[in-house]
Write an enzyme that holds these catalytic residues in place. Structure first.
Site, PDB file in Angstrom:
ATOM      1  CD  GLN A  60      -6.930  -4.463   3.906  1.00 26.22           C
ATOM      2  OE1 GLN A  60      -7.948  -5.194   4.206  1.00 26.22           O
ATOM      3  NE2 GLN A  60      -7.187  -3.232   3.516  1.00 26.22           N
ATOM      4  CB  CYS A  96      -3.636   3.217  -1.583  1.00 26.34           C
ATOM      5  SG  CYS A  96      -4.704   4.566  -1.499  1.00 26.34           S
ATOM      6  CG  ASP A 121       0.451  -2.660   5.992  1.00 26.59           C
ATOM      7  OD1 ASP A 121      -0.470  -3.021   6.870  1.00 26.59           O
ATOM      8  OD2 ASP A 121       0.435  -1.924   5.240  1.00 26.59           O
ATOM      9  CG  HIS A 167      -1.982   0.869   1.320  1.00 25.57           C
ATOM     10  ND1 HIS A 167      -1.622   2.349   1.813  1.00 25.57           N
ATOM     11  CD2 HIS A 167      -3.325   0.838   1.317  1.00 25.57           C
ATOM     12  CE1 HIS A 167      -2.689   2.913   1.808  1.00 25.57           C
ATOM     13  NE2 HIS A 167      -3.832   2.055   1.563  1.00 25.57           N
ATOM     14  CE  LYS A 206      -7.404  -0.387   6.176  1.00 24.07           C
ATOM     15  NZ  LYS A 206      -8.195   0.063   5.193  1.00 24.07           N
TER      16      LYS A 206
END
Ligand code: PLP
Length: 434
Positions: free
Chosen positions: A232, A393, A229, A152, A255
């Site tokens: 997600q 993104c 990261d 991202h 999220k």
């Protein structure tokens, strides 16, 4: 003797099969359970353009259960007061709930120490924090930072900024046309010059689940720290930072069913203790004098100013909520949705799924032959369906496939197979229109 052995083996097998079946039925969500969960999310129960809303944009942000909405409202009605600043009743109470939220996150990701949990504004904020403080301390001219081609923008630009400042270089792990990282290329990039590796656990535009454990193990051989990261992944499966042995891990509250403007940076205590402060202000100091200021210990060293304490509380309630649903059920249901949607959508002529890795989370990106992704998104919207369109993104991912963007359906445990049927029918209608 042999006869008894055979009976024993048969019995063990029968028990094993019985247990497997039982465990499967424990994992699947019944219609009643899904209805009950959906009733917790008031936003889902509405019409847009006179059509029942179908929300498939969970990768961008998740909806909030009423438990989170009510907890925030109750907090403002009864408890609101600034944290770490007062001796009065409300301030002490706010502080206690805020610190309880930190404990909750610590247990959720299984951190070894509560000081390793820093509340941030979100994933982007956490990556910028580490890029700045780690880069300033450790990057010199010619040093290298490894990220991947599927990051991202939040896990690209912060590293570019600090690399430019310190004259370090960004190195990229490429992915193959299925959207899987080419690990042999990572092996070639790792060297004495590597100062940090920062990779996404799950790609937001391809859905790929990356082999982060393997990546961490390889980096460890060079004594290189790894930032994960988890924007997600944290909402889809159980993450154990000690088992992973990652050095830093970041995610966003919005999220994972909590409020916007709250996030988490996990960092190993030893590493964070030896890094300089990020922003200056209240809460992050021990003493301030015009001659010299001394800084607070972890975690407050990285929480300058009034932090989003209400957001932190919403995160605790959201975590409690998903733990009540249970990751076993979440994984089983989301896998079912993903498999069903993949099968249905790939049966549509002219529809191409972008990102066909073996190991994927519940995200499906696709393009429709000769129809622009914005047109598809706009028409789906008019049918009451919220899907994301564009580059997500991740412009380098689009460049890899030479496309302007995709349409992305990202599922949550509150979605249903019936909603996927409606999406399938809607895409067929759009195809007929063109
Ligand atoms: N990383 C990934 C993989 C993402 O999907 C996102 C947001 O979609 C981010 C980082 C940035 O998250 P935020 O905007 O919440 O900071």
């Amino acid at each position: 003797m042999k006869k008894y052995l055979v009976i024993a083996i048969k019995w063990v097998n029968v028990e094993f099969i019985k247990n497997e079946i039982q465990s499967y039925f424990n994992r699947i969500m019944t219609k009643q359970e899904i209805d009950k969960i959906r009733a917790d999310f008031p936003i889902l129960n509405q019409k847009v353009y006179n059509k029942q809303l179908i929300y498939f944009d969970n990768g961008a942000t998740t909806q909030k259960p009423k438990q989170v909405i009510e907890a925030v409202s109750n907090f403002y009605s009864k408890t609101n007061s600034n944290i770490h600043r007062g001796v009065h009743f409300l301030s002490e109470k706010s502080t206690a709930i805020y610190e309880k939220s930190r404990e909750c996150v610590k247990d959720f990701v299984n951190a070894a120490h509560v000081e390793e949990i820093i509340f941030t504004k979100g994933t982007t904020d956490g990556i910028n924090l580490i890029a700045q403080v780690f880069g300033e301390k450790h990057f010199n001219e010619g040093d290298e930072v490894i990220i991947s081609e599927m990051e991202h923008h939040s896990n690209i630009v912060p590293w570019q900024l600090i690399c430019e400042k310190q004259k370090a270089k960004l190195k990229i792990i490429p992915f193959n046309d299925n959207g899987e990282l080419i690990i042999e290329e990572f092996d070639k990039l790792l060297s004495e010059k590597t100062k940090i590796v920062a990779v996404t656990h799950v790609s937001n535009s391809l859905g790929t689940i990356n082999p982060i454990k393997k990546i961490i193990k390889k980096a460890r051989k060079f004594n290189v720290p790894v930032l994960i990261d988890a924007a997600q992944s944290i909402q889809h499966f159980k993450i154990d930072v000690q088992e992973l042995d990652c050095d830093f891990l970041v995610f966003s509250g919005h999220k994972i069913y909590a409020e916007t403007g709250i996030g988490v940076l996990y960092g190993k205590k030893k590493l964070l203790e030896n890094l300089p402060p990020y922003q200056g202000g209240g809460d992050m100091i021990k003493t301030v004098d015009f001659e010299k200021t001394t800084y607070a210990d972890l975690p407050l060293k990285y929480e300058a100013g009034t932090n989003n304490f209400v957001g932190a509380i919403s995160l605790m309630v959201a975590i409690n909520y998903i733990q009540t649903v249970g990751f076993d059920k979440i994984i089983e249901h989301e896998t079912q949705l993903f498999n069903y949607a993949t099968k249905k959508l790939s049966s549509i002529e002219g529809l191409k799924i972008i990102g066909t890795a073996k190991n994927k989370a519940s995200v499906i990106s696709f393009v429709l032959e000769n129809i622009h992704n914005y047109d598809v998104g706009t028409l789906l919207d008019k049918m009451g369906m919220a899907l994301r369109t564009g580059t997500h993104c991740t412009q380098p991912v689009m460049k890899h496939f030479n496309i302007s963007g995709t349409i992305r359906a990202s599922f949550s445990f509150y979605n249903t197979l019936e909603e996927i049927d409606l999406l399938y029918n809607a895409i067929l209608r759009i195809k007929n229109l063109f």
